[in-house]
Scaffold this motif. Structure first.
Motif, PDB file in Angstrom:
ATOM      1  N   HIS A  32       0.829  -1.203   0.000  1.00 57.04           N
ATOM      2  CA  HIS A  32       0.000   0.000   0.000  1.00 57.04           C
ATOM      3  C   HIS A  32       0.864   1.254   0.000  1.00 57.04           C
ATOM      4  CE1 HIS A  32      -4.274  -1.461   1.090  1.00 57.04           C
ATOM      5  NE2 HIS A  32      -3.634  -2.357   0.366  1.00 57.04           N
ATOM      6  N   TYR A  33       1.881   1.255   0.839  1.00 55.64           N
ATOM      7  CA  TYR A  33       2.809   2.389   0.858  1.00 55.64           C
ATOM      8  C   TYR A  33       4.237   1.874   0.908  1.00 55.64           C
ATOM      9  CZ  TYR A  33      -1.064   5.560   1.610  1.00 55.64           C
ATOM     10  OH  TYR A  33      -2.225   6.277   1.456  1.00 55.64           O
ATOM     11  N   GLU A 139      -0.254   4.476   5.815  1.00 54.40           N
ATOM     12  CA  GLU A 139       0.738   5.407   5.237  1.00 54.40           C
ATOM     13  C   GLU A 139       1.991   5.545   6.097  1.00 54.40           C
ATOM     14  OE1 GLU A 139      -2.412   6.178   5.964  1.00 54.40           O
ATOM     15  OE2 GLU A 139      -2.624   8.207   6.783  1.00 54.40           O
ATOM     16  N   GLN A 320       3.273  12.346   0.648  1.00 55.14           N
ATOM     17  CA  GLN A 320       2.759  11.117   0.030  1.00 55.14           C
ATOM     18  C   GLN A 320       2.556  11.401  -1.451  1.00 55.14           C
ATOM     19  OE1 GLN A 320      -0.842   9.546   1.735  1.00 55.14           O
ATOM     20  NE2 GLN A 320      -0.208  10.170   3.772  1.00 55.14           N
ATOM     21  N   PRO A 322       1.500   9.642  -5.304  1.00 56.32           N
ATOM     22  CA  PRO A 322       1.006   8.443  -5.993  1.00 56.32           C
ATOM     23  C   PRO A 322       2.147   7.761  -6.752  1.00 56.32           C
ATOM     24  CG  PRO A 322      -0.299  10.389  -6.579  1.00 56.32           C
ATOM     25  CD  PRO A 322       0.880  10.871  -5.792  1.00 56.32           C
ATOM     26  N   ASP A 346       2.327   6.139  -2.619  1.00 57.31           N
ATOM     27  CA  ASP A 346       1.030   5.466  -2.469  1.00 57.31           C
ATOM     28  C   ASP A 346       0.948   4.471  -3.645  1.00 57.31           C
ATOM     29  OD1 ASP A 346      -1.587   4.675  -2.540  1.00 57.31           O
ATOM     30  OD2 ASP A 346      -2.405   6.662  -2.100  1.00 57.31           O
ATOM     31  N   GLN A 348      -0.953   2.026  -4.376  1.00 54.62           N
ATOM     32  CA  GLN A 348      -2.244   1.673  -4.965  1.00 54.62           C
ATOM     33  C   GLN A 348      -2.616   2.612  -6.106  1.00 54.62           C
ATOM     34  OE1 GLN A 348      -4.700  -0.920  -3.276  1.00 54.62           O
ATOM     35  NE2 GLN A 348      -2.563  -1.525  -3.222  1.00 54.62           N
ATOM     36  N   GLN A 349      -2.048   3.809  -6.047  1.00 55.49           N
ATOM     37  CA  GLN A 349      -2.373   4.791  -7.098  1.00 55.49           C
ATOM     38  C   GLN A 349      -1.336   4.732  -8.211  1.00 55.49           C
ATOM     39  OE1 GLN A 349      -4.011   8.597  -6.180  1.00 55.49           O
ATOM     40  NE2 GLN A 349      -3.847   8.178  -3.997  1.00 55.49           N
TER      41      GLN A 349
END
Ligand code: ZN
Ligand code: ZN
Length: 350
Positions: A32-33, A139, A320, A322, A346, A348-349
């Motif tokens: 995720h991060y 995060e 953070q 993407p 991030d 996921q992005q």
């Protein structure tokens, strides 16, 4: 799958990679991060070509959610939130059999020697997986590794409650060490030296008693003044690549001058430069220089400190980004932006 891929020196962008397949004792994690670390920057700049084969998927400070587990894996299931310790040791070389698996002769790290966390999926040996308590936001998961490093440095330096400690360099590593030191080791006196005002301000917020801006002041003179010419019990070198200011020496040489007699110096920065040290001073003080590399079982401690809210990842994760903006994120970290401490992607992005 989509991943942030390093194709060449300073050439990182989103690309397609093959989906990882897990073995019987492996876990498929969807990161995720993932943090961008100093080591990632060295890799990006082409300084790790002996170990990193292009195209490479970096990212060794990461965590996420378990997607799938291999048939021999026990105690971990799909949907678990986890942090990943990136270290893979051989368990049979002299360093490993003497308990120093972090200094394994053939040490491999996920995200350095093997595919890491800048991707939709990563195959991770089950031994490297640590459950993440619900109260640690995803995060902040890249900081588990950073606080693990902080613990390891302090263990290597055998820092005791009530001692005086000087940290040279308050970048990502120095501030992570400081956070663990101030809120997990009860020092009596902490002094932090750096050249960036924002990092020094963050050091004060984390609990540093004194900060020294090395552009304006000589850290050796300042530390000796603060300690009434005795020197500190422990100096922790977190600079790595150093810049010399007028009349000043390399950080390790400064450490030898500011350590008290019979004190400990821990070197944790990864610099390529040589550091001339005045050996006679070192011998007369009978001081020790101790190296600290990655972590050695400190993940659970780091997770407990974070879960109890004792450390301050919110002050250290300054940005953070993407994963789809990985190119710009690396360019920014490469510029050593003065207001940036830890950048996390991030994932996921993408
Ligand atoms: Zn790192
Ligand atoms: Zn080994």
């Amino acid at each position: 799958m989509k991943a942030g891929i390093l194709y060449n020196d300073r050439e990182i962008r989103i690309g397609e990679a093959r989906d990882p397949q897990i073995g019987p004792d492996e876990v498929l994690v969807a990161p995720h991060y993932a943090g961008i670390c100093g080591t990632d920057l060295h890799i990006y700049r082409g300084e790790f070509q002996a170990r990193v084969k292009y195209p490479a998927i970096q990212g060794h400070e990461f965590g996420g959610v378990v997607e799938e587990v291999g048939r021999d894996v026990k105690g971990i299931k799909a949907g678990d939130r986890v942090a990943v310790d990136p270290i893979i040791s051989c368990h049979s070389c002299p360093a490993c059999v003497s308990g120093h698996i972090n200094a394994c002769r053939t040490l491999r790290l996920l995200g350095v020697d093997l595919a890491g966390g800048f991707a939709r999926y990563v195959a991770v040996p089950s031994k490297c997986i640590y459950p993440l308590p619900e109260n640690i936001p995803m995060e902040h998961v890249p900081m588990v590794e950073m606080y693990g490093l902080g613990h390891h440095v302090l263990r290597r330096g055998e820092v005791q409650p009530g001692e005086s400690v000087a940290i040279l360099g308050s970048g990502r590593l120095g501030l992570s060490v400081l956070d663990v030191l101030c809120h997990g080791a009860s020092p009596a006196l902490t002094i932090v030296a750096d050249l960036q005002p924002f990092r020094l301000e963050t050091a004060r917020k984390l609990g540093a008693d004194y900060t020294v801006n090395i552009v304006q002041e000589d850290p050796v003179a300042r530390v000796m003044e603060i300690t009434q010419e005795v020197g500190v019990d422990c100096v922790i070198e977190c600079v790595g690549h150093y810049h010399l200011f007028e009349g000043q020496e390399a950080p390790l040489a400064q450490a030898v001058k500011m350590i008290r007699s019979a004190g400990r110096i821990v070197t944790a920065g990864l610099g390529e430069q040589l550091s001339p040290v005045h050996f006679k001073t070192l011998v007369l003080k009978e001081a020790q220089i101790i190296a600290s590399r990655v972590t050695l079982g400190e993940f659970p401690r780091a997770i407990r400190l974070m879960s109890k809210g004792l450390v301050h990842p919110e002050l250290l994760v300054t940005e953070q980004v993407p994963l789809r903006d990985v190119t710009a994120a690396f360019a920014k970290v490469d510029r050593d932006d003065p207001d940036t401490i830890k950048v996390v992607l991030d994932v996921q992005q993408v």
